[in-house]
Write a protein that holds these residues in place. Structure first.
Motif, short mmCIF file in Angstrom:
data_model
loop_
_atom_site.label_atom_id
_atom_site.label_comp_id
_atom_site.label_asym_id
_atom_site.label_seq_id
_atom_site.Cartn_x
_atom_site.Cartn_y
_atom_site.Cartn_z
N ASN A 1 54.39 39.11 34.16
CA ASN A 1 53.09 39.58 33.67
C ASN A 1 52.22 40.22 34.75
N LEU A 2 52.82 40.56 35.87
CA LEU A 2 52.05 41.19 36.96
C LEU A 2 51.37 42.48 36.53
N LYS A 3 52.06 43.24 35.71
CA LYS A 3 51.52 44.54 35.30
C LYS A 3 50.20 44.41 34.54
N SER A 4 49.90 43.22 34.03
CA SER A 4 48.63 43.03 33.31
C SER A 4 47.43 43.06 34.26
N LYS A 5 47.65 42.83 35.54
CA LYS A 5 46.55 42.79 36.51
C LYS A 5 46.74 43.71 37.71
N PHE A 6 47.98 44.00 38.06
CA PHE A 6 48.29 44.75 39.29
C PHE A 6 49.21 45.92 38.97
N PRO A 7 49.19 47.01 39.72
CA PRO A 7 48.39 47.24 40.91
C PRO A 7 46.91 47.43 40.57
N LEU A 8 46.07 47.20 41.53
CA LEU A 8 44.63 47.30 41.37
C LEU A 8 44.17 48.75 41.47
N GLN A 9 43.07 49.05 40.82
CA GLN A 9 42.45 50.37 40.96
C GLN A 9 41.62 50.34 42.24
N LEU A 10 41.81 51.33 43.10
CA LEU A 10 41.18 51.31 44.41
C LEU A 10 40.29 52.51 44.66
N GLN A 11 39.38 52.34 45.60
CA GLN A 11 38.58 53.44 46.12
C GLN A 11 39.38 54.08 47.26
N PRO A 12 39.05 55.31 47.67
CA PRO A 12 39.82 55.98 48.73
C PRO A 12 39.88 55.20 50.05
N SER A 13 38.87 54.38 50.33
CA SER A 13 38.85 53.64 51.60
C SER A 13 39.54 52.28 51.51
N GLY B 1 43.03 49.75 50.41
CA GLY B 1 44.47 49.71 50.29
C GLY B 1 44.92 48.35 49.77
N GLN B 2 46.19 48.26 49.44
CA GLN B 2 46.77 47.00 48.97
C GLN B 2 47.96 46.64 49.84
N ILE B 3 48.08 45.35 50.13
CA ILE B 3 49.24 44.82 50.83
C ILE B 3 49.83 43.74 49.94
N TYR B 4 51.10 43.89 49.59
CA TYR B 4 51.78 42.89 48.77
C TYR B 4 52.66 42.02 49.65
N LEU B 5 52.48 40.71 49.53
CA LEU B 5 53.30 39.75 50.26
C LEU B 5 54.25 39.07 49.30
N SER C 1 39.50 42.37 52.63
CA SER C 1 38.34 42.16 51.77
C SER C 1 38.61 41.09 50.72
N ASN C 2 39.81 41.10 50.15
CA ASN C 2 40.16 40.13 49.10
C ASN C 2 41.56 39.59 49.32
N TYR C 3 41.74 38.32 49.02
CA TYR C 3 43.08 37.70 49.05
C TYR C 3 43.35 37.17 47.64
N TYR C 4 44.46 37.61 47.06
CA TYR C 4 44.87 37.23 45.71
C TYR C 4 46.12 36.36 45.79
N TYR D 1 50.91 51.63 59.38
CA TYR D 1 50.43 52.24 58.14
C TYR D 1 49.02 51.79 57.76
N LEU D 2 48.44 50.88 58.54
CA LEU D 2 47.10 50.38 58.22
C LEU D 2 46.06 51.36 58.75
N ASN D 3 45.55 52.17 57.85
CA ASN D 3 44.55 53.16 58.25
C ASN D 3 43.35 53.16 57.32
N LYS D 4 43.31 52.22 56.42
CA LYS D 4 42.19 52.13 55.48
C LYS D 4 41.10 51.24 56.08
N PHE D 5 39.94 51.29 55.47
CA PHE D 5 38.83 50.46 55.93
C PHE D 5 39.03 49.00 55.54
N SER D 6 39.50 48.76 54.32
CA SER D 6 39.68 47.39 53.87
C SER D 6 40.89 47.28 52.94
N TYR D 7 41.45 46.06 52.91
CA TYR D 7 42.67 45.83 52.14
C TYR D 7 42.51 44.65 51.19
N TYR D 8 43.15 44.79 50.05
CA TYR D 8 43.34 43.70 49.11
C TYR D 8 44.75 43.18 49.37
#
Length: 172
Positions: free
Chosen positions: A137-149, A151-155, A102-105, A70-77
């Protein structure tokens, strides 16, 4: 099964029918520094580490095989829920080409745990954006708003086996 973000957050809203996910009980470990220190010490027990953490890490490459379809985006958070000391997150991220992260949270409810995760990940090639936050309180910050390129991966890797009844672990 790959869960979409809405399915993931619905899981956190209610306890599963099989009591597999019970966030309240596991949260008590980490509310104090003494509880957090006790948890960090569990991995100094080589037998425990071999049984629990190493067994989980072996599963990461298998899980990544499925996720990679499923990884077809340019970059992932990458959002690591209950990151603890960040060891499992780092092991999982080794499966993803670094240019795709791109980012690790790391997200945890205890600053001591989060500090360990920060020091473990600070020299990696992705931006490190830690959050001191609980699941309620996750909903206060996530999910993130993303650009089309993007994606997000939740661990959700912390204490994976610990989320199951001990009698069921051998059935997994």
């Amino acid at each position: 099964k790959i869960l979409d973000v809405n399915e993931l957050f619905n899981i956190f809203k209610k306890e599963s029918k099989n009591n597999i996910i019970n966030l309240c009980k596991s949260k008590l470990w980490y509310l104090t520094n003494s509880g957090s220190r006790a948890w960090l010490k569990t991995y100094t027990n080589k037998d425990y580490a071999k049984l629990m953490q190493n067994s989980e890490i072996v599963l990461f490459s298998k899980a990544f095989e499925e996720i990679s379809k499923y990884l077809n985006k340019f970059s992932y958070y990458v959002i690591d829920l209950g990151s603890g000391d960040g060891r499992k997150g780092l092991e999982f991220l080794k499966n993803i080409p670094s240019k795709m992260i791109s980012n690790y949270y790391p997200i945890d409810i205890n600053m001591m745990q989060l500090s360990k995760a920060i020091s473990l990940h600070e020299k990696q090639n992705y931006r490190l954006l830690p959050y001191l936050l609980d699941f309620e309180n996750l909903k206060s910050k996530f999910p993130l708003q993303l650009q089309p390129s993007e994606g997000q991966i939740y661990l959700l890797l912390g204490g994976t086996y610990g989320n199951f009844d001990s009698k069921k672990i051998n059935q997994i």
